[in-house]
Write a protein that holds these residues in place. Structure first.
Motif, PDB file in Angstrom:
ATOM      1  N   HIS A  76      -6.417   9.020  -3.366  1.00 42.73           N
ATOM      2  CA  HIS A  76      -7.596   7.786  -2.150  1.00 42.73           C
ATOM      3  C   HIS A  76      -8.259   8.243  -1.457  1.00 42.73           C
ATOM      4  O   HIS A  76      -7.718   9.977  -0.930  1.00 42.73           O
ATOM      5  CB  HIS A  76      -7.078   6.887  -2.506  1.00 42.73           C
ATOM      6  N   ALA A  77      -9.519   7.849  -0.402  1.00 42.47           N
ATOM      7  CA  ALA A  77      -8.945   8.742   0.923  1.00 42.47           C
ATOM      8  C   ALA A  77      -9.110   8.331   2.102  1.00 42.47           C
ATOM      9  O   ALA A  77      -8.569   8.472   3.330  1.00 42.47           O
ATOM     10  CB  ALA A  77     -11.211   7.901   1.268  1.00 42.47           C
ATOM     11  N   GLY A  78      -7.186   8.447   1.907  1.00 43.57           N
ATOM     12  CA  GLY A  78      -6.487   7.599   2.690  1.00 43.57           C
ATOM     13  C   GLY A  78      -6.079   6.254   2.921  1.00 43.57           C
ATOM     14  O   GLY A  78      -6.998   4.946   2.547  1.00 43.57           O
ATOM     15  N   ILE A  79      -5.190   6.226   3.781  1.00 47.81           N
ATOM     16  CA  ILE A  79      -4.194   4.619   3.823  1.00 47.81           C
ATOM     17  C   ILE A  79      -3.287   4.489   5.049  1.00 47.81           C
ATOM     18  O   ILE A  79      -3.297   6.169   5.447  1.00 47.81           O
ATOM     19  CB  ILE A  79      -3.623   4.186   3.002  1.00 47.81           C
ATOM     20  N   ILE A  80      -4.311   3.817   6.019  1.00 47.93           N
ATOM     21  CA  ILE A  80      -3.637   3.939   7.691  1.00 47.93           C
ATOM     22  C   ILE A  80      -3.169   2.259   7.314  1.00 47.93           C
ATOM     23  O   ILE A  80      -3.392   0.931   6.796  1.00 47.93           O
ATOM     24  CB  ILE A  80      -4.562   4.009   8.495  1.00 47.93           C
ATOM     25  N   ILE A  81      -1.616   2.492   7.648  1.00 48.21           N
ATOM     26  CA  ILE A  81      -0.582   1.043   7.125  1.00 48.21           C
ATOM     27  C   ILE A  81      -0.380   0.478   8.967  1.00 48.21           C
ATOM     28  O   ILE A  81       0.281   2.041   9.627  1.00 48.21           O
ATOM     29  CB  ILE A  81       0.680   0.817   6.695  1.00 48.21           C
ATOM     30  N   CYS A  82      -0.501  -0.045   9.436  1.00 48.76           N
ATOM     31  CA  CYS A  82      -0.454  -0.471  11.080  1.00 48.76           C
ATOM     32  C   CYS A  82       0.739  -1.721  10.774  1.00 48.76           C
ATOM     33  O   CYS A  82       0.840  -2.448  10.032  1.00 48.76           O
ATOM     34  CB  CYS A  82      -1.214  -0.941  11.406  1.00 48.76           C
ATOM     35  N   CYS A  92      -4.447   7.976  15.959  1.00 43.80           N
ATOM     36  CA  CYS A  92      -3.891   8.763  14.507  1.00 43.80           C
ATOM     37  C   CYS A  92      -4.570   9.758  13.892  1.00 43.80           C
ATOM     38  O   CYS A  92      -4.243  10.727  13.371  1.00 43.80           O
ATOM     39  CB  CYS A  92      -3.026   7.942  14.037  1.00 43.80           C
ATOM     40  N   LEU A  93      -5.968   9.375  14.191  1.00 40.66           N
ATOM     41  CA  LEU A  93      -7.215  10.134  12.695  1.00 40.66           C
ATOM     42  C   LEU A  93      -6.850  10.790  13.528  1.00 40.66           C
ATOM     43  O   LEU A  93      -7.243  12.173  13.073  1.00 40.66           O
ATOM     44  CB  LEU A  93      -7.892   9.265  12.976  1.00 40.66           C
ATOM     45  N   LYS A  94      -7.036  11.292  15.083  1.00 39.88           N
ATOM     46  CA  LYS A  94      -6.961  13.535  16.338  1.00 39.88           C
ATOM     47  C   LYS A  94      -5.831  13.742  15.709  1.00 39.88           C
ATOM     48  O   LYS A  94      -6.051  15.094  15.143  1.00 39.88           O
ATOM     49  CB  LYS A  94      -7.222  12.417  17.554  1.00 39.88           C
ATOM     50  N   ILE A  95      -5.029  13.143  15.535  1.00 44.36           N
ATOM     51  CA  ILE A  95      -3.687  14.279  14.812  1.00 44.36           C
ATOM     52  C   ILE A  95      -3.987  14.256  13.809  1.00 44.36           C
ATOM     53  O   ILE A  95      -3.300  15.481  13.278  1.00 44.36           O
ATOM     54  CB  ILE A  95      -2.324  13.057  15.158  1.00 44.36           C
ATOM     55  N   PHE A 103       0.391  -1.391  -0.341  1.00 36.89           N
ATOM     56  CA  PHE A 103      -0.542   0.072  -0.233  1.00 36.89           C
ATOM     57  C   PHE A 103       0.766   1.434   0.152  1.00 36.89           C
ATOM     58  O   PHE A 103       0.603   2.208  -0.867  1.00 36.89           O
ATOM     59  CB  PHE A 103      -1.749   0.441   0.899  1.00 36.89           C
ATOM     60  N   ILE A 104       1.970   1.158   0.279  1.00 33.86           N
ATOM     61  CA  ILE A 104       3.070   2.244   0.752  1.00 33.86           C
ATOM     62  C   ILE A 104       3.062   2.409  -1.073  1.00 33.86           C
ATOM     63  O   ILE A 104       3.024   3.767  -1.578  1.00 33.86           O
ATOM     64  CB  ILE A 104       3.972   2.458   0.788  1.00 33.86           C
ATOM     65  N   LYS A 105       3.304   1.074  -1.903  1.00 35.89           N
ATOM     66  CA  LYS A 105       3.813   1.602  -3.435  1.00 35.89           C
ATOM     67  C   LYS A 105       2.606   2.157  -4.387  1.00 35.89           C
ATOM     68  O   LYS A 105       3.022   2.289  -4.764  1.00 35.89           O
ATOM     69  CB  LYS A 105       4.128   0.213  -3.337  1.00 35.89           C
ATOM     70  N   LEU A 106       0.900   1.542  -3.296  1.00 39.72           N
ATOM     71  CA  LEU A 106      -0.027   2.018  -4.254  1.00 39.72           C
ATOM     72  C   LEU A 106      -0.378   4.045  -4.182  1.00 39.72           C
ATOM     73  O   LEU A 106      -0.493   4.233  -4.784  1.00 39.72           O
ATOM     74  CB  LEU A 106      -0.597   1.017  -3.332  1.00 39.72           C
ATOM     75  N   HIS A 107       0.369   3.837  -2.752  1.00 40.78           N
ATOM     76  CA  HIS A 107       0.120   5.309  -2.317  1.00 40.78           C
ATOM     77  C   HIS A 107       0.889   6.477  -3.252  1.00 40.78           C
ATOM     78  O   HIS A 107       1.117   7.139  -3.973  1.00 40.78           O
ATOM     79  CB  HIS A 107       0.473   5.942  -0.969  1.00 40.78           C
ATOM     80  N   ASN A 108       2.395   5.790  -3.291  1.00 39.29           N
ATOM     81  CA  ASN A 108       3.411   6.252  -3.780  1.00 39.29           C
ATOM     82  C   ASN A 108       3.417   6.485  -5.995  1.00 39.29           C
ATOM     83  O   ASN A 108       3.591   7.551  -6.373  1.00 39.29           O
ATOM     84  CB  ASN A 108       4.564   5.631  -3.903  1.00 39.29           C
ATOM     85  N   GLN A 109       2.192   5.744  -5.745  1.00 36.63           N
ATOM     86  CA  GLN A 109       2.253   5.661  -7.234  1.00 36.63           C
ATOM     87  C   GLN A 109       0.710   7.049  -8.011  1.00 36.63           C
ATOM     88  O   GLN A 109       0.950   7.203  -9.162  1.00 36.63           O
ATOM     89  CB  GLN A 109       0.896   4.035  -8.482  1.00 36.63           C
ATOM     90  N   GLN A 156      -4.023  11.018   2.225  1.00 36.42           N
ATOM     91  CA  GLN A 156      -2.565  10.041   2.771  1.00 36.42           C
ATOM     92  C   GLN A 156      -2.329   9.086   3.104  1.00 36.42           C
ATOM     93  O   GLN A 156      -3.509   8.737   3.606  1.00 36.42           O
ATOM     94  CB  GLN A 156      -3.281  11.647   4.310  1.00 36.42           C
ATOM     95  N   LEU A 157      -0.603   9.366   3.679  1.00 37.50           N
ATOM     96  CA  LEU A 157      -0.387   7.450   3.792  1.00 37.50           C
ATOM     97  C   LEU A 157      -0.243   7.760   5.615  1.00 37.50           C
ATOM     98  O   LEU A 157       0.866   8.957   5.611  1.00 37.50           O
ATOM     99  CB  LEU A 157       0.406   7.204   3.302  1.00 37.50           C
ATOM    100  N   LEU A 158      -1.163   7.301   6.571  1.00 41.41           N
ATOM    101  CA  LEU A 158      -0.638   7.270   7.609  1.00 41.41           C
ATOM    102  C   LEU A 158      -0.385   6.342   8.044  1.00 41.41           C
ATOM    103  O   LEU A 158      -0.795   5.502   7.464  1.00 41.41           O
ATOM    104  CB  LEU A 158      -1.834   7.897   8.778  1.00 41.41           C
ATOM    105  N   ARG A 159       0.896   6.465   8.999  1.00 41.37           N
ATOM    106  CA  ARG A 159       2.041   4.793   9.600  1.00 41.37           C
ATOM    107  C   ARG A 159       1.107   4.852  11.239  1.00 41.37           C
ATOM    108  O   ARG A 159       1.457   5.702  12.412  1.00 41.37           O
ATOM    109  CB  ARG A 159       3.257   5.368   9.712  1.00 41.37           C
ATOM    110  N   VAL A 160       0.865   3.798  11.392  1.00 41.80           N
ATOM    111  CA  VAL A 160       1.057   3.347  12.711  1.00 41.80           C
ATOM    112  C   VAL A 160       1.408   1.804  13.274  1.00 41.80           C
ATOM    113  O   VAL A 160       1.187   0.957  12.394  1.00 41.80           O
ATOM    114  CB  VAL A 160      -0.469   3.266  13.154  1.00 41.80           C
TER     115      VAL A 160
END
Length: 114
Positions: A72-78, A94-97, A62-68, A105-109
């Motif tokens: 999108h409506a956002g991705i949270i990778i955990c 993470c969502l509050k921040i 999903f990092i790869k897809l985000h970089n392409q 956005q690509l968010l990392r947890v």
């Protein structure tokens, strides 16, 4: 709060904890799409079409897809965390921040260090 979609590899106990925290969260099972081996790009397209931020443990793909494309409506990778309640708490924090808009956005947890 942000609407979420959990992919098939996201642990169901964490889904339950997020729902207990009043997160609007659907799974592929809820949508009748479980067990179909949907390609990652199709899962992301579905989440985008539903205007839901995707939650996944599948970081690399999903990092790869985000970089392409950040269309999108956002991705949270955990990272994997057997403490499902802690994982849910980290996602909520993470969502509050990130505030209300996670689109594109690509968010990392990450699991807390032990």
């Amino acid at each position: 709060m942000v609407k979420l979609l959990a992919d098939e590899n996201f642990p169901f106990p964490a889904v339950e904890h997020l729902r207990n925290k009043e997160c609007d969260l659907l799974t592929l099972l809820d949508l009748g799409k479980a067990g179909q081996s949907m390609p990652d790009n199709e899962v992301l397209q579905l989440a985008t079409m539903l205007e839901r931020c995707l939650i996944t443990l599948n970081r690399k793909d999903f990092i790869k897809l985000h970089n392409q494309s950040a269309d999108h409506a956002g991705i949270i990778i955990c990272t994997v965390d057997a403490d499902f309640e802690a994982l849910a708490n980290h996602i909520v924090a993470c969502l509050k921040i990130a505030e209300s808009s996670v689109a594109g956005q690509l968010l990392r947890v990450q699991r807390a260090a032990s």
